[in-house]
Design a protein around this motif. Structure first.
Motif, short mmCIF file in Angstrom:
data_model
loop_
_atom_site.label_atom_id
_atom_site.label_comp_id
_atom_site.label_asym_id
_atom_site.label_seq_id
_atom_site.Cartn_x
_atom_site.Cartn_y
_atom_site.Cartn_z
N LYS A 280 39.09 -18.15 24.03
CA LYS A 280 38.79 -17.03 23.14
C LYS A 280 37.63 -17.40 22.21
CE LYS A 280 41.50 -15.95 19.64
NZ LYS A 280 42.60 -15.39 18.82
N ARG A 281 37.63 -18.61 21.72
CA ARG A 281 36.52 -19.06 20.86
C ARG A 281 35.21 -19.00 21.62
NH1 ARG A 281 35.51 -24.11 17.02
NH2 ARG A 281 33.36 -24.54 17.55
N VAL A 282 35.19 -19.52 22.84
CA VAL A 282 33.98 -19.51 23.66
C VAL A 282 33.51 -18.08 23.90
CG1 VAL A 282 33.01 -20.08 25.91
CG2 VAL A 282 34.52 -21.71 24.77
N ALA A 283 34.47 -17.22 24.27
CA ALA A 283 34.13 -15.83 24.58
C ALA A 283 33.61 -15.08 23.36
CB ALA A 283 35.35 -15.11 25.14
N THR A 284 34.21 -15.34 22.22
CA THR A 284 33.79 -14.67 20.98
C THR A 284 32.34 -15.00 20.65
OG1 THR A 284 36.06 -14.71 20.12
CG2 THR A 284 34.28 -14.40 18.52
N LYS A 285 31.99 -16.27 20.73
CA LYS A 285 30.63 -16.69 20.40
C LYS A 285 29.63 -16.25 21.46
CE LYS A 285 30.44 -20.94 18.66
NZ LYS A 285 30.76 -22.39 18.51
N LEU A 286 30.04 -16.30 22.72
CA LEU A 286 29.15 -15.85 23.79
C LEU A 286 28.86 -14.36 23.67
CD1 LEU A 286 27.62 -16.56 26.40
CD2 LEU A 286 29.73 -16.04 27.66
N SER A 287 29.88 -13.60 23.33
CA SER A 287 29.69 -12.16 23.15
C SER A 287 28.75 -11.88 22.00
CB SER A 287 31.05 -11.48 22.91
OG SER A 287 30.92 -10.08 22.90
N LYS A 288 28.85 -12.67 20.93
CA LYS A 288 27.95 -12.50 19.79
C LYS A 288 26.50 -12.75 20.21
CE LYS A 288 25.70 -13.90 15.89
NZ LYS A 288 24.34 -14.48 15.86
N VAL A 289 26.27 -13.75 21.05
CA VAL A 289 24.92 -14.02 21.54
C VAL A 289 24.41 -12.82 22.35
CG1 VAL A 289 23.56 -15.45 23.13
CG2 VAL A 289 25.16 -16.53 21.53
N CYS A 290 25.27 -12.26 23.19
CA CYS A 290 24.86 -11.10 23.99
C CYS A 290 24.56 -9.90 23.10
CB CYS A 290 25.95 -10.77 25.01
SG CYS A 290 26.05 -11.98 26.34
N ASN A 291 25.31 -9.75 22.02
CA ASN A 291 24.99 -8.69 21.05
C ASN A 291 23.59 -8.89 20.49
OD1 ASN A 291 27.59 -7.73 21.38
ND2 ASN A 291 28.38 -8.67 19.52
N PRO A 325 20.09 -3.33 29.22
CA PRO A 325 20.38 -4.77 29.20
C PRO A 325 21.70 -5.06 29.93
CG PRO A 325 20.99 -3.80 27.10
CD PRO A 325 20.37 -2.69 27.90
N VAL A 326 21.70 -4.85 31.24
CA VAL A 326 22.96 -4.85 31.99
C VAL A 326 23.63 -6.21 32.07
CG1 VAL A 326 22.40 -2.81 33.35
CG2 VAL A 326 21.69 -5.07 34.18
N ILE A 327 22.84 -7.29 32.04
CA ILE A 327 23.45 -8.61 32.15
C ILE A 327 24.20 -8.98 30.87
CG2 ILE A 327 23.05 -11.05 32.61
CD1 ILE A 327 22.67 -9.14 35.03
N PRO A 328 23.58 -8.86 29.69
CA PRO A 328 24.38 -9.08 28.47
C PRO A 328 25.58 -8.13 28.38
CG PRO A 328 22.05 -9.12 27.92
CD PRO A 328 22.15 -8.67 29.35
N GLU A 329 25.41 -6.90 28.86
CA GLU A 329 26.53 -5.94 28.81
C GLU A 329 27.72 -6.40 29.65
OE1 GLU A 329 23.91 -1.83 28.16
OE2 GLU A 329 24.79 -2.28 30.11
N VAL A 330 27.45 -6.90 30.84
CA VAL A 330 28.56 -7.32 31.69
C VAL A 330 29.21 -8.58 31.13
CG1 VAL A 330 27.32 -8.81 33.36
CG2 VAL A 330 29.31 -7.51 34.09
N VAL A 331 28.41 -9.46 30.54
CA VAL A 331 28.98 -10.67 29.92
C VAL A 331 29.82 -10.29 28.71
CG1 VAL A 331 28.45 -12.87 28.80
CG2 VAL A 331 27.14 -12.14 30.80
N ASN A 332 29.36 -9.33 27.92
CA ASN A 332 30.18 -8.81 26.83
C ASN A 332 31.56 -8.39 27.33
OD1 ASN A 332 27.40 -7.46 25.13
ND2 ASN A 332 28.90 -8.73 24.13
N GLN A 333 31.59 -7.68 28.43
CA GLN A 333 32.86 -7.16 28.94
C GLN A 333 33.78 -8.27 29.43
OE1 GLN A 333 32.37 -3.19 31.16
NE2 GLN A 333 30.25 -3.92 30.96
N LYS A 379 26.81 -18.37 34.33
CA LYS A 379 25.76 -18.63 35.31
C LYS A 379 24.89 -17.38 35.50
CE LYS A 379 28.21 -22.21 37.91
NZ LYS A 379 28.87 -22.57 39.20
N THR A 380 25.54 -16.22 35.51
CA THR A 380 24.80 -14.96 35.64
C THR A 380 23.87 -14.75 34.46
OG1 THR A 380 26.57 -13.95 36.95
CG2 THR A 380 25.03 -12.45 35.86
N LEU A 381 24.36 -15.02 33.26
CA LEU A 381 23.55 -14.85 32.06
C LEU A 381 22.34 -15.79 32.09
CD1 LEU A 381 23.28 -13.44 29.28
CD2 LEU A 381 24.60 -15.34 28.30
#
Length: 466
Positions: A280-291, A325-333, A379-381
């Motif tokens: 969850k920590r990893v996902a939270t920070k990664l999502s912030k980067v995609c934002n 920005p479809v790649i950050p969007e999919v990573v967000n999800q 890897k996709t990002l």
């Protein structure tokens, strides 16, 4: 077709199938998630590694005939090589605390072993799923041990993906190290920085999380093999735990050890909670980067437009020329899913009663599925977004020079009150801070250029004499 039976009765099974009656019952009972064991190869391989270690330990203790041991080990080795994975057909979400998964493995291994011994599938008097493959085990120790072995490997894959993404951030940090831009707080102009430092921050953020993942990975090395049903070791040899641990270490190449208290280890799933929390920590920070990536690339004419993301596909069925920005969007999800899955893992681990947690299948599925998706997302990002980002250097520079935020750099030289007046007038008139300072003769052009030079605005300079 062949007929197989359990204590509930008899069922017909296609003779091409290596699974047996209990697997078939599980398939009939649990059509839940649409994700089966065969969708997670590392988990199947982990089951085979655990079963092989158990067979070797049983033979070492003279509890299992050498020929049967060899046949079971052959079957396990075939599965470890990637064969017969299509025979693991039980839904990942199941009742019974993982018994269906354990029996799917036991039956497939037994039938492969039978053919190795020259017998037909289902001739269990020569190699039985319970009496031989499951010897000295219960679902309650074999299944959670297999989960831990699988998670250890999946987390290794995740760490590599994180390092791969970190390297992509680092490359952009170097590429953009001289691109000056305006930093922002609360979506308002703040003070200047460089685009390279922004990407360097992304790299540092993920490097911190790599440490957390590696630490969490170490927490699952203690397993409860030898616990059997509840941790008392009933139906196993007193010397079995250390021997099976030795074989498990040899087979996996990892330092798995037997938990100090097997009764505690059989009911305690807190390591899964810890891993989920790290994810969850990893996902939270990664999502912030995609934002951030979506904001920085917004526009191109009516947004920040400081960076360009790679154009991956048309963005609209109605608006020509639009690229999203479809790649950050999919990573967000993916990140949203993982954050939600953490609640599922928490409830599954909290919901156990007394000597066993029956909800481990949900915890296992949530963790493994989350890790697999997160690994692919990173890897996709890296490949489809970060590596292809370019900077709009002039736009970044213009934002800095036209920003009221640079007045902050003048505070030590003209005072807060003068800086506030300059900022207010700049807001009201649209004039540049630079021009207003010169008009008011608060500083001359040489002084102003020196103060507002990138090398002075991007690092601490107060009190340093030139």
């Amino acid at each position: 077709m062949r007929k197989e039976h359990d204590f509930l009765g008899e069922l017909e099974i296609d003779d091409m199938c290596y699974y047996g009656v209990q697997t078939l019952r599980a398939v009939q009972n649990f059509d839940i998630s649409g994700r089966r064991l065969k969708d997670f190869p590392r988990f199947i391989i982990s089951l085979a590694k655990v079963k092989k270690a158990c067979a070797l330990a049983n033979a070492k203790l003279a509890l299992l005939d050498e020929k049967i041991k060899d046949a079971i080990c052959f079957a396990c080795d075939e599965i470890i090589k990637g064969k017969y994975h299509d025979q693991f057909i039980v839904d990942m979400i199941q009742g019974g605390a993982g018994t269906s998964t354990n029996m799917n493995a036991n039956e497939v291994i037994a039938n492969i072993a039978l053919e190795y011994l020259g017998h037909k599938k289902g001739e269990y008097e020569f190699c039985h799923p319970n009496d031989h493959v499951n010897l000295s085990q219960s679902t309650n120790d074999a299944y959670p041990t297999s989960i831990r072995v699988a998670l250890f490997e999946y987390l290794s894959d995740l760490t590599k993906a994180m390092e791969y993404l970190q390297a992509a951030y680092e490359r952009k940090a170097e590429e953009f190290k001289d691109v000056i831009k305006m930093g922002r707080t609360q979506l308002q102009d703040a003070v200047p920085m460089t685009l390279g430092r922004e990407f360097k921050t992304f790299a540092v953020m993920i490097s911190e999380d790599i440490k957390r993942v590696k630490s969490a990975r170490e927490q699952i090395l203690a397993v409860n093999l030898g616990a059997t049903a509840i941790g008392t070791g009933i139906n196993s040899h007193p010397d079995y735990p250390p021997i099976v641990a030795k074989y498990l270490q040899e087979i996996t190449g990892s330092n798995f050890t037997i938990a100090a208290d097997l009764i505690e280890a059989t009911q305690d799933t807190s390591a899964f909670v810890q891993i989920s929390g790290v994810l969850k920590r990893v996902a939270t920070k990664l999502s912030k980067v995609c934002n951030d990536l979506r904001l920085l690339s917004s526009g191109p004419k009516c947004g920040f437009n400081e960076i360009n993301l790679p154009k991956m596909q048309p963005g609209s069925s109605i608006m020509p020329g639009k690229v999203n920005p479809v790649i950050p969007e999919v990573v967000n999800q993916v990140c949203f899913y993982i954050i939600g899955a953490d609640v599922s893992v928490t409830l599954a681990c909290e919901g156990g009663q007394l000597q066993l947690n029956v909800f481990e299948p949900l915890a296992a599925y949530s963790l493994i599925h989350s890790i697999v998706m997160l690994e692919k997302a990173m890897k996709t990002l890296a490949d489809k977004c970060i590596d292809g980002i370019s900077a709009n250097e002039q736009i970044c520079k213009d934002f800095v020079m036209n920003s009221i935020g640079i007045v902050t750099a003048l505070n030590p030289y003209i005072g807060y009150e003068n800086s506030a007046k300059i900022a207010k007038e700049a807001l009201n008139t649209g004039k540049r801070v630079y021009d207003l300072v010169l008009e008011r003769k608060l500083l001359n052009k040489e002084q102003l250029d020196e103060i507002l030079s990138p090398e002075n605005m991007l690092k601490p300079t107060l009190g340093i004499k030139k």
